[in-house]
Design a protein around this motif. Structure first.
Motif, PDB file in Angstrom:
ATOM      1  N   ARG A  93      17.121   8.869   1.492  1.00 45.63           N
ATOM      2  CA  ARG A  93      18.164   9.850   1.155  1.00 45.63           C
ATOM      3  C   ARG A  93      17.604  11.121   0.520  1.00 45.63           C
ATOM      4  N   GLN A  94      16.280  11.245   0.445  1.00 50.69           N
ATOM      5  CA  GLN A  94      15.676  12.491  -0.044  1.00 50.69           C
ATOM      6  C   GLN A  94      15.457  13.414   1.145  1.00 50.69           C
ATOM      7  N   GLU A  95      16.075  14.584   1.111  1.00 50.09           N
ATOM      8  CA  GLU A  95      15.851  15.520   2.217  1.00 50.09           C
ATOM      9  C   GLU A  95      14.405  15.990   2.189  1.00 50.09           C
ATOM     10  N   LEU A  96      13.786  16.059   3.367  1.00 45.44           N
ATOM     11  CA  LEU A  96      12.394  16.492   3.423  1.00 45.44           C
ATOM     12  C   LEU A  96      12.233  17.567   4.480  1.00 45.44           C
ATOM     13  N   SER A  97      11.191  18.354   4.338  1.00 41.23           N
ATOM     14  CA  SER A  97      10.854  19.347   5.361  1.00 41.23           C
ATOM     15  C   SER A  97       9.437  19.094   5.849  1.00 41.23           C
ATOM     16  N   LEU A  98       9.259  19.258   7.152  1.00 43.75           N
ATOM     17  CA  LEU A  98       7.940  19.143   7.767  1.00 43.75           C
ATOM     18  C   LEU A  98       7.508  20.537   8.179  1.00 43.75           C
ATOM     19  N   ASP A  99       6.363  20.939   7.690  1.00 47.96           N
ATOM     20  CA  ASP A  99       5.837  22.277   7.968  1.00 47.96           C
ATOM     21  C   ASP A  99       4.626  22.142   8.884  1.00 47.96           C
ATOM     22  N   ILE A 100       4.701  22.751  10.062  1.00 48.34           N
ATOM     23  CA  ILE A 100       3.582  22.753  11.011  1.00 48.34           C
ATOM     24  C   ILE A 100       3.050  24.180  11.109  1.00 48.34           C
ATOM     25  N   LYS A 101       1.816  24.364  10.690  1.00 44.13           N
ATOM     26  CA  LYS A 101       1.213  25.703  10.760  1.00 44.13           C
ATOM     27  C   LYS A 101       0.761  26.001  12.194  1.00 44.13           C
ATOM     28  N   LYS A 102       0.650  27.285  12.482  1.00 47.71           N
ATOM     29  CA  LYS A 102       0.257  27.743  13.814  1.00 47.71           C
ATOM     30  C   LYS A 102      -1.082  27.130  14.231  1.00 47.71           C
ATOM     31  N   THR A 103      -1.186  26.778  15.502  1.00 45.55           N
ATOM     32  CA  THR A 103      -2.393  26.152  16.041  1.00 45.55           C
ATOM     33  C   THR A 103      -3.596  27.084  15.972  1.00 45.55           C
ATOM     34  N   LEU A 104      -4.701  26.548  15.453  1.00 43.83           N
ATOM     35  CA  LEU A 104      -5.977  27.259  15.483  1.00 43.83           C
ATOM     36  C   LEU A 104      -6.809  26.647  16.604  1.00 43.83           C
ATOM     37  N   ILE A 105      -7.312  27.487  17.493  1.00 45.78           N
ATOM     38  CA  ILE A 105      -8.116  26.988  18.603  1.00 45.78           C
ATOM     39  C   ILE A 105      -9.567  27.406  18.378  1.00 45.78           C
ATOM     40  N   ALA A 106     -10.431  26.412  18.209  1.00 46.63           N
ATOM     41  CA  ALA A 106     -11.863  26.667  18.017  1.00 46.63           C
ATOM     42  C   ALA A 106     -12.594  26.266  19.292  1.00 46.63           C
ATOM     43  N   THR A 107     -13.668  26.969  19.597  1.00 42.61           N
ATOM     44  CA  THR A 107     -14.445  26.630  20.796  1.00 42.61           C
ATOM     45  C   THR A 107     -15.870  26.190  20.459  1.00 42.61           C
ATOM     46  N   ILE A 108     -16.245  26.355  19.185  1.00 40.75           N
ATOM     47  CA  ILE A 108     -17.601  25.971  18.752  1.00 40.75           C
ATOM     48  C   ILE A 108     -17.469  24.892  17.677  1.00 40.75           C
ATOM     49  N   PRO A 109     -18.191  23.769  17.736  1.00 41.09           N
ATOM     50  CA  PRO A 109     -19.148  23.404  18.766  1.00 41.09           C
ATOM     51  C   PRO A 109     -18.483  23.017  20.093  1.00 41.09           C
ATOM     52  N   GLU A 110     -17.200  22.596  20.047  1.00 35.52           N
ATOM     53  CA  GLU A 110     -16.478  22.360  21.296  1.00 35.52           C
ATOM     54  C   GLU A 110     -14.999  22.605  21.044  1.00 35.52           C
ATOM     55  N   LEU A 111     -14.236  22.647  22.114  1.00 33.25           N
ATOM     56  CA  LEU A 111     -12.825  23.002  22.010  1.00 33.25           C
ATOM     57  C   LEU A 111     -12.070  22.023  21.114  1.00 33.25           C
ATOM     58  N   THR A 112     -11.369  22.572  20.120  1.00 33.79           N
ATOM     59  CA  THR A 112     -10.555  21.771  19.204  1.00 33.79           C
ATOM     60  C   THR A 112      -9.272  22.535  18.890  1.00 33.79           C
ATOM     61  N   LEU A 113      -8.152  21.825  18.949  1.00 32.93           N
ATOM     62  CA  LEU A 113      -6.874  22.392  18.509  1.00 32.93           C
ATOM     63  C   LEU A 113      -6.551  21.786  17.154  1.00 32.93           C
ATOM     64  N   THR A 114      -6.254  22.632  16.171  1.00 24.87           N
ATOM     65  CA  THR A 114      -5.994  22.142  14.808  1.00 24.87           C
ATOM     66  C   THR A 114      -4.701  22.733  14.267  1.00 24.87           C
ATOM     67  N   ASN A 115      -3.881  21.880  13.669  1.00 24.48           N
ATOM     68  CA  ASN A 115      -2.687  22.334  12.942  1.00 24.48           C
ATOM     69  C   ASN A 115      -2.680  21.717  11.557  1.00 24.48           C
ATOM     70  N   ARG A 116      -2.412  22.557  10.572  1.00 27.40           N
ATOM     71  CA  ARG A 116      -2.198  22.031   9.216  1.00 27.40           C
ATOM     72  C   ARG A 116      -0.762  21.552   9.138  1.00 27.40           C
ATOM     73  N   ILE A 117      -0.542  20.438   8.451  1.00 29.97           N
ATOM     74  CA  ILE A 117       0.816  19.909   8.325  1.00 29.97           C
ATOM     75  C   ILE A 117       1.092  19.538   6.872  1.00 29.97           C
ATOM     76  N   ALA A 118       2.356  19.607   6.495  1.00 28.20           N
ATOM     77  CA  ALA A 118       2.751  19.200   5.140  1.00 28.20           C
ATOM     78  C   ALA A 118       4.188  18.688   5.188  1.00 28.20           C
ATOM     79  N   ILE A 119       4.438  17.626   4.439  1.00 27.10           N
ATOM     80  CA  ILE A 119       5.810  17.157   4.218  1.00 27.10           C
ATOM     81  C   ILE A 119       6.118  17.379   2.746  1.00 27.10           C
TER      82      ILE A 119
END
Length: 312
Positions: A93-119
């Motif tokens: 019954r506790q209202e919560l929010s999920l925050d998804i930060k914009k995707t960061l795309i790295a190519t070095i050393p190899e392709l990685t998609l990263t998102n920071r998240i918080a509840i």
């Protein structure tokens, strides 16, 4: 750019999720939470893997909306990785929010998609972390399990001969998965549709079964769940999407659990509380590793002691 949506877990969501994953931890029980010594939570709390599944589902929607699912497929980023740190407990019954930060795309050393998240809930951070898509597993990727004996021949709830692994055998069923999705505020029809012959297993559910495996291991070791409750401080796990695509109803899953020795070099941040670290693997019948998880737990008593020493 962030995505914030309010969500609410009810007690029925907790009950459905824990029943679907065989998690009998007293912290989630609407009656037995009272039996936990010095329980500071003043009621039942939401499961960690339940919140992870909410994150998984919302990240799936985010990836689709931003066409990132195509990048993942085209570049064969077969590993889905979650890096979660639990900061506070979440009550029903506790209202919560999920925050998804914009995707960061790295190519070095190899392709990685990263998102920071918080509840967050009621002005407090519940959990923080990252969701990353990679070609290789970020956690426990060096482990080689090829030397293990035939796990089908090892008795359930026993130590695998010649290893430090405790084995818990589970069967994956569509009904439990659907219930866990619904209990985690995820839309089960996005994964299952009998009329369309669609059945896509979500990433987190098989991993959630490790909680029950840890509880059964502790029970065999005569752990007192009422007097010495343990709480998660972090979940780090990598799921192999290629193997996940092959998973179907009634598949067997071998869960392997290894407890690492406690060490003064492995403590809860900025404290002297030693972490209890477990390395866990989900192995399918064909010996493929479905998931790799590193879990950290600490005794609740130690956290309470640490908090009270700061306030005095």
């Amino acid at each position: 750019m962030t995505k914030e949506t309010p969500f609410i877990f009810d007690q029925i969501h907790i009950e459905v999720a824990r029943a679907a994953s065989d998690d009998f931890n007293l912290f989630h029980d609407k009656h037995k939470w009272l039996q936990v010594t010095h329980n500071p939570f003043k009621g039942p709390i939401v499961l960690g893997f339940q919140m992870n599944t909410l994150i998984e589902h919302q990240m799936k929607l985010y990836r689709e909306a931003h066409h990132e699912d195509k990048i993942i497929a085209e570049n064969q980023l077969r590993f889905s990785n979650y890096q979660i740190t639990f900061v506070n407990a979440l009550r029903p019954r506790q209202e919560l929010s999920l925050d998804i930060k914009k995707t960061l795309i790295a190519t070095i050393p190899e392709l990685t998609l990263t998102n920071r998240i918080a509840i967050k809930s009621q002005g407090k951070t519940i959990l923080l972390g990252y969701k990353k898509e990679t070609k290789a597993p970020l956690f426990l990727g060096d482990t080689d399990l090829s030397g293990l004996p035939d796990l089908n021949a090892v008795p359930d709830k026993s130590v695998v001969p010649g290893t430090d692994f405790f084995l818990k055998r589970k069967w994956l069923t569509n009904g439990n998965v659907k219930n866990f999705l619904s209990g985690s505020l995820a839309e089960q029809s996005d994964y299952f549709d009998e009329l369309e012959h669609m059945a896509h297993y979500p990433e987190v559910f098989p991993c959630s079964l490790t909680s029950g495996a840890l509880l059964e291991k502790a029970q065999l070791e005569n752990h007192d769940f009422k007097r010495n409750p343990m709480v998660y401080t972090s979940h780090d796990f990598s799921v192999d999407r290629v193997h996940l695509e092959q998973v179907k109803n009634n598949d067997k899953l071998h869960i392997l659990v290894k407890q690492l020795p406690e060490s003064k070099h492995n403590t809860l941040n900025q404290t002297s509380i030693m972490l209890r670290t477990y390395e866990c693997y989900g192995v399918l019948e064909n010996r493929a590793i479905l998931f790799r998880i590193k879990l950290n737990l600490v005794p609740l008593e130690e956290i309470i002691k640490n908090l009270s020493s700061k306030t005095h």
